[in-house]
Design an enzyme around this catalytic site. Structure first.
Site, PDB file in Angstrom:
ATOM      1  N   GLN A 310      58.969  80.889 -20.471  1.00  0.00           N
ATOM      2  CA  GLN A 310      58.803  79.438 -20.402  1.00  0.00           C
ATOM      3  C   GLN A 310      57.979  78.920 -21.586  1.00  0.00           C
ATOM      4  OE1 GLN A 310      58.147  81.665 -17.942  1.00  0.00           O
ATOM      5  NE2 GLN A 310      58.338  80.741 -15.909  1.00  0.00           N
ATOM      6  N   GLN A 332      63.792  78.745 -23.237  1.00  0.00           N
ATOM      7  CA  GLN A 332      63.617  78.566 -21.793  1.00  0.00           C
ATOM      8  C   GLN A 332      62.674  77.394 -21.536  1.00  0.00           C
ATOM      9  OE1 GLN A 332      62.582  82.092 -19.602  1.00  0.00           O
ATOM     10  NE2 GLN A 332      62.149  80.984 -17.722  1.00  0.00           N
ATOM     11  N   ASP A 333      63.097  76.464 -20.655  1.00  0.00           N
ATOM     12  CA  ASP A 333      62.257  75.329 -20.244  1.00  0.00           C
ATOM     13  C   ASP A 333      61.909  74.389 -21.404  1.00  0.00           C
ATOM     14  OD1 ASP A 333      62.378  76.619 -17.845  1.00  0.00           O
ATOM     15  OD2 ASP A 333      60.226  76.816 -17.551  1.00  0.00           O
ATOM     16  N   ASP A 354      67.278  77.210 -17.853  1.00  0.00           N
ATOM     17  CA  ASP A 354      66.633  76.066 -17.167  1.00  0.00           C
ATOM     18  C   ASP A 354      66.065  75.063 -18.173  1.00  0.00           C
ATOM     19  OD1 ASP A 354      67.150  77.721 -14.980  1.00  0.00           O
ATOM     20  OD2 ASP A 354      65.086  78.425 -14.838  1.00  0.00           O
ATOM     21  N   ARG A 421      70.926  75.642 -11.590  1.00  0.00           N
ATOM     22  CA  ARG A 421      70.615  76.479 -10.422  1.00  0.00           C
ATOM     23  C   ARG A 421      69.460  75.833  -9.664  1.00  0.00           C
ATOM     24  NH1 ARG A 421      67.281  81.868 -12.328  1.00  0.00           N
ATOM     25  NH2 ARG A 421      65.969  80.908 -13.923  1.00  0.00           N
TER      26      ARG A 421
END
Length: 515
Positions: A310, A332-333, A354, A421
């Site tokens: 993250q 990520q993130d 994500d 998700r």
């Protein structure tokens, strides 16, 4: 007779006390049973002298009482959290703890705003602020888990604030409704903001200039932000000239505008990450919580890389914030749409896992979404974080394009890319009239963990186009639906989902209010 009179003298007050207490308790029980969490509601109301012996006549009175309860417990939770600082055993606990101190403070501010009789707000405003208050406390908890230190300090923070906030959300529950119009503009956007986004010369509308070469008043963005007026009653424009600004920026003042020279020209970059020892919340290169923030023509970047997990480029918890012609670059993130109401127009978002996530009520319109090449060969575009069915939050992606970034294009067939998700129990995301290229896996959506949230989530697709838009082989979860009704889809339009007609026109950012 004297003894009998004495007995009456002692007994009658007892009867009166019992009658009043019994009435109050039964009253409380009836009202508390209408909430998702009746036990802490009953216990705290009947064991706190300041709340006893007050008949509750109508739902609004009970809602205000529930707000006061949540505020009282949040204040105690905040004080308790501060006191736990010396108990932190290592740097990771200290990092997660520091997040919680700030997040509790923000929660208390939201509750104070909702309880302030001098503040004018609608039920939708209240639901937004209460949704944010709950999201803040969930974020506090998440930090300890991310850093693997949830076993010691975190349990000592435990109280009933989240359950009490959930009760207030249920009591204030609002249905989607058409926003209030005023001369065709949203009621909360200042008319002057319309001019800011259409002026020909950026420098001419700036209060201060930031330039790496020293030609402005400041050489760093942080210095300019820190010098901005704290009252925030008027729009304050910070023009950031082309250049690469390697710094972490936190914006707490209201009505700040960051104005750059364009995507790829004005770049604010950082490299904080969970892999590097910070929380997701704290990893943001730029973090905004001040209400009414606007950004135009800026690239927000996090260079920690995919292997550091993250790593946020931008986090927004700014109510009624607007991002126009900006770019968000990470893995990520990347883009943390943390909370409140947000609007993104003609922006570019790059990432792997994500990479559009959080629990805001957010609309992305006419944006380019680029999936990158991930180390584990799986991409998930969204991870929406609604934890309560009454939070008015979700991710709405409207009239955008989802394609492969240049590094993914050559190996696209070996990578599985999903629309999203379910990060949390009531995750809610819709893709509407969006071009989905062939990189999208035929099933469309991916499980988070087994059957978690598959029945309680809300995932929808409406009139999308492109090679990846076929719904013939999509997941068969109870919470997933192919939206065929325009009225159903319109709930997630700019006008309805974030009441855009009431505030966006004043920013002069172009937007499409309906489908």
């Amino acid at each position: 007779m004297t003894g009998f009179r004495l007995l009456l003298t002692l007994f009658i007050p007892f009867l009166l006390f019992s009658f009043v207490y019994s009435y109050s308790y039964n009253d409380v029980k009836v009202w508390c049973n209408q909430t998702p969490n009746p036990q802490p509601c009953e216990y705290l109301l009947t064991n706190n002298p300041s709340y006893q012996y007050k008949p509750i006549k109508q739902k609004f009175d009970f809602f205000k009482l529930s707000l006061q309860l949540a505020q009282e417990r949040a204040l105690k939770g905040h004080a308790n959290t501060i006191s736990l600082g010396p108990k932190c055993r290592n740097s990771r606990e200290k990092v997660a703890w520091a997040d919680c101190v700030e997040l509790y403070d923000q929660t208390i501010r939201k509750l104070n705003e909702t309880l302030d009789s001098n503040t004018k707000f609608s039920q939708v405003d209240a639901q937004t602020w209460l949704s944010t208050a709950l999201t803040n406390l969930e974020t506090c908890k998440a930090g300890f888990y991310e850093l693997g230190v949830q076993d010691y300090v975190l349990p000592l923070m435990s109280n009933n604030v989240t359950k009490l906030l959930s009760n207030t959300l249920a009591l204030n529950k609002v249905q989607y409704q058409q926003p209030v119009y005023k001369d065709g503009f949203p009621t909360w956007v200042k008319p002057g903001d319309r001019k800011l986004l259409q002026a020909s010369s950026p420098a001419s509308r700036a209060n201060v200039v930031v330039a790496k070469d020293g030609s402005g008043r400041f050489t760093t963005v942080s210095a300019a932000v820190n010098a901005a007026p704290k009252s925030g009653s008027r729009r304050y424009v910070i023009y950031v000239k082309a250049g690469v600004y390697n710094e972490q920026v936190e914006i707490k003042a209201k009505n700040i505008m960051l104005l750059g020279d364009g995507i790829g020209k004005t770049i604010i970059t950082g490299s904080k990450s969970v892999g590097g020892g910070t929380t997701t919340f704290r990893s943001a290169t730029v973090a905004v919580v001040g209400e009414g923030f606007i950004a135009q023509g800026i690239t927000f970047r996090n260079t920690a890389g995919a292997k550091n997990h993250q790593a946020v480029a931008l986090r927004s918890g700014s109510d009624l914030s607007v991002f126009y012609k900006c770019s968000f670059e990470g893995y990520q993130d990347t883009l943390y749409v943390h909370s409140e109401r947000q609007f993104y127009r003609e922006c570019d978002i790059y990432g792997t896992v994500d990479f559009i996530f959080g629990n805001a009520a957010v609309v992305l319109q006419n944006c380019n979404i680029f999936a990158r090449n991930p180390p584990n060969k799986v991409n998930t575009i969204t991870a929406q974080g609604r934890t309560d069915p009454n939070q008015n939050t979700g991710i709405s992606i409207h009239n955008c394009r989802v394609t492969a970034a240049s590094d993914l294009r050559a190996v696209q067939s070996s990578v599985r890319t999903y629309l999203g998700r379910p990060w949390k129990q009531y995750s809610r995301t819709v893709f509407m009239k969006t071009y989905l290229d062939g990189l999208i896996n035929p099933s469309g959506w991916m499980e988070w963990s087994g059957n978690f949230a598959l029945n309680t989530l809300y995932y929808g697709e409406y009139m999308n186009t492109g090679p990846g838009s076929s719904t013939a082989r999509r997941v068969r979860w109870r919470g997933y639906r192919v939206i065929t009704s325009a009225s159903e889809a319109s709930k997630f339009s700019v006008a309805n989902f974030i009441a855009g007609n009431s505030w966006l026109p004043a920013t002069r950012v172009p937007f499409t209010p309906t489908l």
